[in-house]
Design a protein around this motif. Structure first.
Motif, mmCIF file in Angstrom:
data_model
loop_
_atom_site.group_PDB
_atom_site.id
_atom_site.type_symbol
_atom_site.label_atom_id
_atom_site.label_comp_id
_atom_site.label_asym_id
_atom_site.label_seq_id
_atom_site.Cartn_x
_atom_site.Cartn_y
_atom_site.Cartn_z
ATOM 1 N N PHE A 128 0.818 -1.209 0.000
ATOM 2 C CA PHE A 128 0.000 0.000 0.000
ATOM 3 C C PHE A 128 0.857 1.267 0.000
ATOM 4 O O PHE A 128 0.457 2.278 -0.598
ATOM 5 C CB PHE A 128 -0.994 -0.028 1.159
ATOM 6 C CG PHE A 128 -2.169 -0.916 0.888
ATOM 7 C CD1 PHE A 128 -3.204 -0.486 0.076
ATOM 8 C CD2 PHE A 128 -2.226 -2.204 1.403
ATOM 9 C CE1 PHE A 128 -4.285 -1.308 -0.202
ATOM 10 C CE2 PHE A 128 -3.302 -3.035 1.129
ATOM 11 C CZ PHE A 128 -4.336 -2.588 0.320
ATOM 12 N N CYS A 169 -10.923 -0.581 -0.337
ATOM 13 C CA CYS A 169 -10.103 -1.769 -0.616
ATOM 14 C C CYS A 169 -10.938 -3.007 -0.326
ATOM 15 O O CYS A 169 -11.293 -3.249 0.836
ATOM 16 C CB CYS A 169 -8.851 -1.788 0.257
ATOM 17 S SG CYS A 169 -7.860 -0.299 0.158
ATOM 18 N N VAL A 204 -6.717 -7.745 -4.977
ATOM 19 C CA VAL A 204 -7.360 -6.634 -4.278
ATOM 20 C C VAL A 204 -7.983 -5.708 -5.317
ATOM 21 O O VAL A 204 -7.414 -5.470 -6.385
ATOM 22 C CB VAL A 204 -6.370 -5.856 -3.379
ATOM 23 C CG1 VAL A 204 -5.222 -5.246 -4.183
ATOM 24 C CG2 VAL A 204 -7.080 -4.768 -2.576
ATOM 25 N N ILE A 241 -9.325 -1.865 -5.668
ATOM 26 C CA ILE A 241 -9.299 -0.532 -5.068
ATOM 27 C C ILE A 241 -10.306 0.305 -5.850
ATOM 28 O O ILE A 241 -10.169 0.466 -7.067
ATOM 29 C CB ILE A 241 -7.905 0.120 -5.167
ATOM 30 C CG1 ILE A 241 -6.797 -0.849 -4.752
ATOM 31 C CG2 ILE A 241 -7.864 1.410 -4.367
ATOM 32 C CD1 ILE A 241 -6.752 -1.175 -3.298
ATOM 33 N N ASP A 264 -13.476 -5.687 3.539
ATOM 34 C CA ASP A 264 -13.211 -4.411 2.884
ATOM 35 C C ASP A 264 -12.922 -3.345 3.925
ATOM 36 O O ASP A 264 -13.462 -3.357 5.030
ATOM 37 C CB ASP A 264 -14.321 -3.997 1.912
ATOM 38 C CG ASP A 264 -15.714 -4.064 2.474
ATOM 39 O OD1 ASP A 264 -16.196 -3.026 2.936
ATOM 40 O OD2 ASP A 264 -16.325 -5.149 2.417
#
Length: 314
Positions: free
Chosen positions: A102, A150, A207, A209, A231
């Protein structure tokens, strides 16, 4: 059956290209990354889900695919409150490999907003209902908190298991929520054109986003096993982050908070404030002092001393 949908665009090849990332974000309203999250860290998180639902007797202990046992779900905690109380998201995002990803994506330290959903969704008991759970745009309920959503699958999630679907490219338009239907202001059926919906088969390590204004929903689980995902919301630490902390005092039109990071202040609220209840609905202005009390943990966003969002962290 789900209607045919196009696949999500995969963004792995542009992860370190800031210009290309921003272009994809502006075009699509999301990034989808395959296999970028450390699978051992994801497995440690998943094991906590499995242990919890095994204790409830709805899966067999040690069952790696979380097949539903058939036990009554009348007392099943659909919001997974036991996991929420333990704040298991914190050790997960602190895992070095997760933190590195991240930080790399944001080109900044991540600031985690403790709005977390732990989802262990059982097979649908009523298959006569529509498969889309609740189409919504997070930004409608969180004005003033420009977070990224996320969504993290913890096991393989195919079309039968359901999972996440999102509406590509609709993050730039107006909110689709119906202002005439408080307190949740649902998005009307058909407001999202069918051609915009996207999904894929998700696997551990993936993932999604999403932009906070991207319409999305969960899809009912038509498999024989639980759907496992989490999430959470994140921002760049150098951005306009909200205060996450506790209320120290509250009156009819003012609230004072003390943040976990040392920030504090007293802020006014009015009709334009979105004060969110536990069900996501907007709390009427005069009820805010009754819904929130000193000591309550909250997330507060403000602009020029006025509260834009006041909400519990779940």
């Amino acid at each position: 059956m789900l209607p045919a949908m196009q696949e999500l665009h995969v963004s792995n090849d542009i992860l370190d290209n800031r210009v290309a990332l921003e272009a994809a974000w502006d075009r699509d309203g999301y990034w989808f990354f395959r296999g970028v999250l450390d699978t051992e860290a994801v497995e440690r998180l998943r094991s906590k889900f499995l242990d919890e639902i095994a204790q409830l007797g709805v899966i067999s202990p040690g069952d790696p695919i979380a097949r539903y046992s058939g036990k009554s779900l009348s007392e099943f905690p659909f919001r997974m409150e036991p996991l929420a109380a333990r704040k298991i998201w914190k050790p997960f995002v602190a895992e070095p490999a997760i933190h590195r990803f991240f930080t790399r994506l944001l080109a900044d330290e991540p600031f985690w907003i403790p709005t977390v959903e732990y989802r262990a969704t059982p097979p649908a008991q009523d298959r006569s209902r529509p498969r889309f759970d609740y189409v919504h745009q997070d930004g409608f309920y969180n004005a003033g908190i420009p977070f990224l959503i996320c969504w993290i699958p913890l096991a393989e999630i195919d079309a039968d298991v359901g999972g996440l679907v999102l509406a590509e490219g609709l993050h730039k338009g107006p909110y689709l929520h119906d202002l005439s239907q408080p307190p949740l202001f649902p998005i009307p059926d058909g407001a999202v054109p069918a051609h915009a919906w996207r999904r894929t088969t998700y696997r551990p390590g993936d993932v999604v986003i999403m932009h906070l204004n991207t319409p999305h929903t969960g899809v009912a689980n038509y498999s024989d096993r639980f759907r496992l995902s989490m999430d959470i919301r994140v921002m760049a630490a150098s951005g306009n982050t909200p205060i996450v902390g506790n209320i120290t005092s509250i009156t009819q039109r003012e609230v004072a908070v003390q943040g976990e990071d040392g920030r504090s202040g007293t802020f006014t609220f009015d009709e334009s404030t979105y004060s969110r209840g536990l069900d996501g609905g907007k709390v009427p202005l005069d009820e805010i002092p009754m819904r929130f009390q000193p000591g309550d943990e909250v997330i507060l966003a403000s602009h020029e001393g006025r509260v834009t969002v006041l909400r519990p962290p779940h």
